[in-house]
Design a protein around this motif. Structure first.
Motif, PDB file in Angstrom:
ATOM      1  N   GLU A  66      40.611  28.775  -3.518  1.00 32.26           N
ATOM      2  CA  GLU A  66      42.037  28.809  -3.321  1.00 32.26           C
ATOM      3  C   GLU A  66      42.739  30.179  -3.044  1.00 32.26           C
ATOM      4  O   GLU A  66      43.563  29.890  -2.076  1.00 32.26           O
ATOM      5  CB  GLU A  66      42.196  28.391  -4.712  1.00 32.26           C
ATOM      6  CG  GLU A  66      42.131  26.940  -4.729  1.00 32.26           C
ATOM      7  CD  GLU A  66      42.129  26.178  -6.541  1.00 32.26           C
ATOM      8  OE1 GLU A  66      42.652  24.986  -6.153  1.00 32.26           O
ATOM      9  OE2 GLU A  66      42.496  26.640  -6.997  1.00 32.26           O
ATOM     10  N   ILE A  67      42.636  31.066  -3.906  1.00 31.92           N
ATOM     11  CA  ILE A  67      43.056  32.559  -3.813  1.00 31.92           C
ATOM     12  C   ILE A  67      42.656  32.932  -2.337  1.00 31.92           C
ATOM     13  O   ILE A  67      44.177  33.198  -1.292  1.00 31.92           O
ATOM     14  CB  ILE A  67      43.210  33.428  -4.754  1.00 31.92           C
ATOM     15  CG1 ILE A  67      43.365  32.931  -5.864  1.00 31.92           C
ATOM     16  CG2 ILE A  67      43.871  35.051  -4.529  1.00 31.92           C
ATOM     17  CD1 ILE A  67      42.785  34.155  -7.427  1.00 31.92           C
ATOM     18  N   PHE A  74      35.924  22.567   1.107  1.00 30.43           N
ATOM     19  CA  PHE A  74      36.744  23.163   1.369  1.00 30.43           C
ATOM     20  C   PHE A  74      36.948  23.158   3.450  1.00 30.43           C
ATOM     21  O   PHE A  74      37.420  23.911   3.981  1.00 30.43           O
ATOM     22  CB  PHE A  74      37.110  24.619   0.815  1.00 30.43           C
ATOM     23  CG  PHE A  74      37.549  24.958  -0.531  1.00 30.43           C
ATOM     24  CD1 PHE A  74      38.856  25.398  -0.149  1.00 30.43           C
ATOM     25  CD2 PHE A  74      36.865  24.387  -1.739  1.00 30.43           C
ATOM     26  CE1 PHE A  74      40.062  25.365  -1.281  1.00 30.43           C
ATOM     27  CE2 PHE A  74      37.945  24.820  -2.661  1.00 30.43           C
ATOM     28  CZ  PHE A  74      39.022  25.617  -2.760  1.00 30.43           C
ATOM     29  N   LYS A  75      35.465  22.479   3.300  1.00 28.39           N
ATOM     30  CA  LYS A  75      34.837  22.690   5.100  1.00 28.39           C
ATOM     31  C   LYS A  75      36.130  22.014   5.529  1.00 28.39           C
ATOM     32  O   LYS A  75      36.279  22.462   6.820  1.00 28.39           O
ATOM     33  CB  LYS A  75      34.065  21.912   4.617  1.00 28.39           C
ATOM     34  CG  LYS A  75      34.129  19.868   4.389  1.00 28.39           C
ATOM     35  CD  LYS A  75      32.884  19.538   5.107  1.00 28.39           C
ATOM     36  CE  LYS A  75      33.456  17.942   5.120  1.00 28.39           C
ATOM     37  NZ  LYS A  75      34.069  17.560   5.846  1.00 28.39           N
ATOM     38  N   ASP A  76      37.302  21.348   5.189  1.00 18.28           N
ATOM     39  CA  ASP A  76      37.957  21.698   6.479  1.00 18.28           C
ATOM     40  C   ASP A  76      39.506  22.810   6.541  1.00 18.28           C
ATOM     41  O   ASP A  76      39.969  22.627   7.156  1.00 18.28           O
ATOM     42  CB  ASP A  76      38.726  19.864   5.769  1.00 18.28           C
ATOM     43  CG  ASP A  76      37.519  18.822   6.956  1.00 18.28           C
ATOM     44  OD1 ASP A  76      37.092  19.117   7.495  1.00 18.28           O
ATOM     45  OD2 ASP A  76      37.540  17.877   6.019  1.00 18.28           O
ATOM     46  N   GLN A  77      39.292  23.034   5.383  1.00 15.67           N
ATOM     47  CA  GLN A  77      40.232  23.863   5.324  1.00 15.67           C
ATOM     48  C   GLN A  77      39.790  25.415   5.361  1.00 15.67           C
ATOM     49  O   GLN A  77      41.272  26.888   6.122  1.00 15.67           O
ATOM     50  CB  GLN A  77      40.769  24.079   4.227  1.00 15.67           C
ATOM     51  CG  GLN A  77      41.800  22.927   3.338  1.00 15.67           C
ATOM     52  CD  GLN A  77      42.203  22.673   2.294  1.00 15.67           C
ATOM     53  OE1 GLN A  77      40.770  22.496   0.627  1.00 15.67           O
ATOM     54  NE2 GLN A  77      42.959  23.056   1.617  1.00 15.67           N
ATOM     55  N   LEU A  78      38.636  25.774   5.127  1.00 13.81           N
ATOM     56  CA  LEU A  78      37.990  27.179   4.736  1.00 13.81           C
ATOM     57  C   LEU A  78      36.443  27.298   6.060  1.00 13.81           C
ATOM     58  O   LEU A  78      35.633  26.123   5.868  1.00 13.81           O
ATOM     59  CB  LEU A  78      38.125  27.789   3.580  1.00 13.81           C
ATOM     60  CG  LEU A  78      39.367  28.549   3.163  1.00 13.81           C
ATOM     61  CD1 LEU A  78      38.415  28.538   2.036  1.00 13.81           C
ATOM     62  CD2 LEU A  78      38.722  30.198   3.592  1.00 13.81           C
ATOM     63  N   GLY A  79      36.254  28.078   7.132  1.00 11.23           N
ATOM     64  CA  GLY A  79      35.091  28.497   7.570  1.00 11.23           C
ATOM     65  C   GLY A  79      33.952  29.169   6.593  1.00 11.23           C
ATOM     66  O   GLY A  79      34.062  30.252   6.459  1.00 11.23           O
ATOM     67  N   ILE A  80      33.381  28.340   5.914  1.00 11.96           N
ATOM     68  CA  ILE A  80      32.794  29.289   4.765  1.00 11.96           C
ATOM     69  C   ILE A  80      31.464  29.068   5.289  1.00 11.96           C
ATOM     70  O   ILE A  80      30.306  28.225   5.563  1.00 11.96           O
ATOM     71  CB  ILE A  80      32.584  28.505   3.194  1.00 11.96           C
ATOM     72  CG1 ILE A  80      33.600  27.976   2.762  1.00 11.96           C
ATOM     73  CG2 ILE A  80      31.926  29.125   2.357  1.00 11.96           C
ATOM     74  CD1 ILE A  80      34.521  27.482   1.913  1.00 11.96           C
ATOM     75  N   LYS A  81      31.245  30.287   4.729  1.00 15.68           N
ATOM     76  CA  LYS A  81      29.481  30.325   5.407  1.00 15.68           C
ATOM     77  C   LYS A  81      28.344  31.390   4.526  1.00 15.68           C
ATOM     78  O   LYS A  81      29.032  32.549   4.276  1.00 15.68           O
ATOM     79  CB  LYS A  81      29.217  31.407   6.613  1.00 15.68           C
ATOM     80  CG  LYS A  81      27.729  32.233   6.921  1.00 15.68           C
ATOM     81  CD  LYS A  81      27.818  32.936   8.543  1.00 15.68           C
ATOM     82  CE  LYS A  81      28.312  32.321   9.485  1.00 15.68           C
ATOM     83  NZ  LYS A  81      27.898  32.635  11.404  1.00 15.68           N
ATOM     84  N   PHE A  82      28.108  30.636   4.165  1.00 14.31           N
ATOM     85  CA  PHE A  82      26.825  32.161   2.985  1.00 14.31           C
ATOM     86  C   PHE A  82      25.973  32.655   3.194  1.00 14.31           C
ATOM     87  O   PHE A  82      25.133  32.295   4.219  1.00 14.31           O
ATOM     88  CB  PHE A  82      26.352  30.650   2.247  1.00 14.31           C
ATOM     89  CG  PHE A  82      27.680  29.748   1.454  1.00 14.31           C
ATOM     90  CD1 PHE A  82      27.505  30.403  -0.156  1.00 14.31           C
ATOM     91  CD2 PHE A  82      27.679  28.221   1.780  1.00 14.31           C
ATOM     92  CE1 PHE A  82      28.634  29.139  -1.129  1.00 14.31           C
ATOM     93  CE2 PHE A  82      28.159  28.100   0.884  1.00 14.31           C
ATOM     94  CZ  PHE A  82      28.730  28.581  -0.347  1.00 14.31           C
TER      95      PHE A  82
END
Length: 215
Positions: free
Chosen positions: A84-85, A117-125
């Motif tokens: 969120e931050i 959050f997948k539609d707001q942020l491109g998150i890659k682990f």
């Protein structure tokens, strides 16, 4: 300004660190702060350290007190609150280390947060075995020949077709309760995936592995 953020959370620590200079923002949760300190990560490069600080101890951390962001909402995990931050600060892409390992309920929880959050942020682990992330309905990745590829429906995927995999799918379906697509591998340099509906978690192995090919 670099457009990608780097976030460390409290799973297994990375064996090696990415180059911090490629990121516009670097952050960690309070639990991850301890392994960063122990492993010699340059703590002065952290933009913020967030969490409820139930893992916070030691007077030397007070040097970085101005970077602490206290997030007390017990209905959200520290990972969720850190994302969120990152969003509030204008970043739309984030690389996450420490998402797996440790207690497996944390790992499953981290995947659920990433899904939210997948539609707001491109998150890659990233971990020592693979990279993994949610992929769009039309997706192509190059440079993967002989690498492990796993497809994990979240919770289901319909009308999926793949190319470049040893066990391809053609207008197939995947479901968490019946058929999943783990432990496949690429037989070409490029893998492509198309699916009609649902959500798909995509894993690609870090290293090439020589599998016995079946055609």
């Amino acid at each position: 300004m670099k457009d990608k953020a780097l976030l460390f959370i409290n799973g297994d620590h990375p064996k090696t660190f990415p180059d911090p200079d490629q990121y516009g923002l670097i952050a960690c949760t309070d639990g991850a702060f301890h392994y960063l300190k122990q492993l010699g990560f340059p703590l002065d490069k952290l933009d913020f350290i967030s969490g409820d600080f139930d893992s916070h101890s030691g007077s030397d951390e007070n040097v970085y007190q101005d970077k602490f962001i206290l997030t007390l909402d017990q209905d959200k995990t520290d990972f969720h609150k850190a994302l969120e931050i990152i969003l509030e600060r204008g970043y739309l892409s984030v690389d996450v280390f420490g998402g797996s390992g440790g207690e497996q309920d944390h790992f499953l929880g981290n995947l659920t947060v990433a899904y939210a959050f997948k539609d707001q942020l491109g998150i890659k682990f990233y971990d020592e075995f693979s990279e993994y992330y949610f992929v769009p309905k039309n997706f192509t990745l190059k440079g993967v020949n002989n690498k492990m590829i796993s497809l994990y429906p979240f919770p289901s995927v319909d009308n999926i077709t793949t190319t470049g995999l040893n066990w391809p799918l053609t207008n197939g379906s995947l479901s968490i309760t019946s058929r999943i697509g783990t432990r496949n591998f690429a037989v070409e340099d490029e893998v492509s995936i198309q699916y009609e509906s649902g959500d798909l978690l995509f894993f690609v192995g870090i290293n090439e592995i020589e599998y016995p090919k079946i055609y």
